[in-house]
Design an enzyme around this catalytic site. Structure first.
Site, mmCIF file in Angstrom:
data_model
loop_
_atom_site.group_PDB
_atom_site.id
_atom_site.type_symbol
_atom_site.label_atom_id
_atom_site.label_comp_id
_atom_site.label_asym_id
_atom_site.label_seq_id
_atom_site.Cartn_x
_atom_site.Cartn_y
_atom_site.Cartn_z
ATOM 1 N N PRO A 16 61.632 27.745 56.274
ATOM 2 C CA PRO A 16 62.016 26.904 55.147
ATOM 3 C C PRO A 16 60.943 26.903 54.061
ATOM 4 O O PRO A 16 59.774 27.176 54.329
ATOM 5 C CB PRO A 16 62.163 25.514 55.771
ATOM 6 C CG PRO A 16 61.258 25.547 56.971
ATOM 7 C CD PRO A 16 61.330 26.955 57.488
ATOM 8 N N SER A 262 50.444 21.202 55.526
ATOM 9 C CA SER A 262 51.065 22.377 56.125
ATOM 10 C C SER A 262 52.513 22.128 56.498
ATOM 11 O O SER A 262 52.989 20.991 56.489
ATOM 12 C CB SER A 262 50.286 22.798 57.375
ATOM 13 O OG SER A 262 50.543 21.885 58.434
ATOM 14 N N LYS A 263 53.214 23.197 56.862
ATOM 15 C CA LYS A 263 54.597 23.084 57.323
ATOM 16 C C LYS A 263 54.672 22.244 58.592
ATOM 17 O O LYS A 263 55.653 21.550 58.824
ATOM 18 C CB LYS A 263 55.187 24.480 57.582
ATOM 19 C CG LYS A 263 55.478 25.275 56.313
ATOM 20 C CD LYS A 263 56.191 26.569 56.641
ATOM 21 C CE LYS A 263 56.588 27.307 55.360
ATOM 22 N NZ LYS A 263 57.380 28.520 55.621
ATOM 23 N N ARG A 264 53.640 22.308 59.401
ATOM 24 C CA ARG A 264 53.635 21.560 60.666
ATOM 25 C C ARG A 264 53.497 20.055 60.460
ATOM 26 O O ARG A 264 53.704 19.274 61.376
ATOM 27 C CB ARG A 264 52.513 22.076 61.573
ATOM 28 C CG ARG A 264 52.771 23.465 62.119
ATOM 29 C CD ARG A 264 51.630 23.934 63.003
ATOM 30 N NE ARG A 264 50.384 24.053 62.268
ATOM 31 C CZ ARG A 264 50.059 25.098 61.517
ATOM 32 N NH1 ARG A 264 50.897 26.124 61.414
ATOM 33 N NH2 ARG A 264 48.906 25.139 60.882
#
Length: 504
Positions: A16, A262-264
């Site tokens: 994404p 971050s994405k996390r």
């Protein structure tokens, strides 16, 4: 190169679209529109090992939802198409060969195992292995091997890579629109891989070739690409092409300011980091998006624009049109910008208030129907008008207005401590006043009830607080008399009677 401003957003379809990528796309869009230029999207999918099904569609859908769709992309005004790198792979080999021919690149035949061994030996010696000028003529490369040996290896299908030959003992003086003049010592740079024998280019070669062939005038990208700037400038020099102007945007930092967002971090920190909901097609893991959480696209655009940029004033609310007029790359900060979820919500509260009642009503009706509650648009619209200024999201409406749709089943325990022996009598009198009020409007009800309170010499709090408890169940909600008018005489009297009965 064209004189027209042409900028690109070039994401990889590896998952994404992160909110940091959205900001990069936004700044490119604003710069293009302000300069009557072109904003295009190129999908950089040369790394097929990291390709994630559905990611490309997600990226384009997200940009469309945000109102910053590209002028050119896959299937749209493909003036310089294809706009998907995997469909351009036949282009890159000839450019890699050109660099070999003019001495700017060389073949390297080292195996993965051999390179691992070199790294391991360097590590044991307390050093870091770098493939560059210090060892490229001692390794298995076309710089050491004879032409006959190289031709034999190529003809026999031995795997190889083509590496860029970084110049020795040079200091590059480069200019970044945001960061000014930057110096790079070429002796500290490694010889990056440009092309592999499987026919696929690496990011560096494909990126430079495509930016040139697509007439890119400015490269506006994230700070993480700053270390690649000297290689990219040298590649332009090696090809004899004019380089675009570079601008490297600051990082978006976690709310605590410690490290890159971050994405996390999505959902883990209590807010989305993606524009739309995403379900990983392999793991099935779900991540929430701004759209589905109830944020407006205007909200996302506004708060992202102010992450690392301002117009030099205290203005905080900008429409997309205003941003196009005022955006200036020279006012983008160098330092990282801390992501503030509370400010994020504040923006959404502002844009929610600007929505028309009809659209808010339609959105709220969808929520009510899931709860088995069916009321007219006229009634729901009046409720929305009373509570919207207290809401951040449409999903807040029900908690702010549940008493408009259902009579309270319980009463706030803390507030009930003020329910005295005489309270039931006061409430009975108010019920009789409501029953006999002919013009049942908020203004008329308020005047009649307050006149009675004053005539009886009772303190306002002794009547108004218990009355709100009877009608709402808690000391919350908009103007009490507006609530009573909207639920109607019969319902209001019924709720008062129920409260008296329950609190005997």
């Amino acid at each position: 190169m064209t004189n027209q401003v042409r900028v690109r957003f070039a994401p990889s379809p590896t998952g994404p679209l992160h909110i940091g990528g959205v900001r990069t796309a936004l700044f490119n869009y604003l710069f293009a529109k302000q300069n009557n230029g072109v904003f295009y999207v190129r999908i950089e999918d040369t790394d097929q090992n990291r390709f994630v099904p559905g990611a490309e569609k997600y990226i384009l859908e997200a940009l469309e939802w945000l109102g910053i769709s590209p002028d050119e992309t896959i299937g749209k005004n493909e003036k310089f198409g294809p706009y998907r790198q995997s469909e351009r792979k036949e282009l890159y080999k000839k450019y890699a060969d050109q660099l070999i021919e003019n001495g700017w690149a060389y073949y390297a035949f080292d195996t993965a195992e051999e390179l691992d061994e070199l790294r391991k030996n360097a590590e044991e010696a307390g050093e870091t292995f770098i493939y560059n000028h210090s060892n490229r003529e001692q390794l298995k490369t076309s710089l050491r091997l004879s032409k006959e040996e190289v031709d034999t290896l190529l003809a026999s299908g031995v795997p190889y890579v083509i590496r860029f030959k970084i110049p020795v003992n040079e200091v590059l003086h480069l200019n970044d629109i945001i960061r000014g003049d930057i110096k790079f010592d070429t002796n500290l740079l490694d010889d990056k891989v440009l092309f592999k024998s499987d026919g696929m280019p690496t990011y560096h070669l494909a990126n430079i070739v495509d930016d040139h062939l697509m007439d890119t005038s400015h490269v506006i990208r994230g700070e993480e690409w700053l270390p690649s700037m000297p290689l990219h400038e040298l590649l332009y020099k090696a090809f004899g092409w004019d380089a675009p102007k570079f601008a490297h945007l600051p990082l978006i930092l976690k709310p605590v300011g410690n490290g890159k967002l971050s994405k996390r971090d999505g959902d883990k920190l209590g807010f989305p980091v993606f524009p739309l909901d995403w379900k990983d097609p392999i793991s099935g893991e779900k991540s929430s998006g701004y759209r589905e959480k109830g944020f407006y696209p205007e909200t996302v655009i506004n708060f992202l624009a102010l992450l690392g940029w301002n117009d030099g004033t205290d203005q905080e609310i900008f429409s997309l049109e205003e941003l196009v007029q005022k955006f200036d790359l020279s006012r983008v900060h160098k330092a990282g910008a801390k992501f503030d979820p509370e400010k994020n919500n504040w923006f959404n509260q502002h844009y929610l208030k600007l929505q028309d009642i009809a659209s808010l009503t339609a959105d709220f009706q969808s929520i009510l129907k899931t709860k088995g509650l069916y009321f007219s648009d006229d009634y729901v619209g009046k409720v929305v008008d009373l509570v919207k200024d207290r809401a951040t999201f449409v999903s807040d409406f029900y908690n702010l207005s549940d008493f408009f749709f259902q009579a309270p089943e319980s009463y706030d325990e803390k507030a009930m401590k003020n329910w005295k022996e005489e309270t039931a009598g006061y409430m009975q009198n108010v019920a009789e006043i409501l029953s006999s009020t002919l013009l049942f409007s908020a203004g008329e009800i308020e005047k009649t009830v307050k006149n009675w309170i004053n005539e009886q010499g009772i303190g306002m709090g002794k009547v108004m607080q218990p009355l709100r408890l009877c009608v709402v169940g808690a000391l919350k909600g908009p103007d009490l008399f507006q609530i009573i008018e909207l639920i109607g005489k019969e319902e209001a009297v019924k709720r008062i009677s129920t409260a008296i009965e329950k609190n005997k």
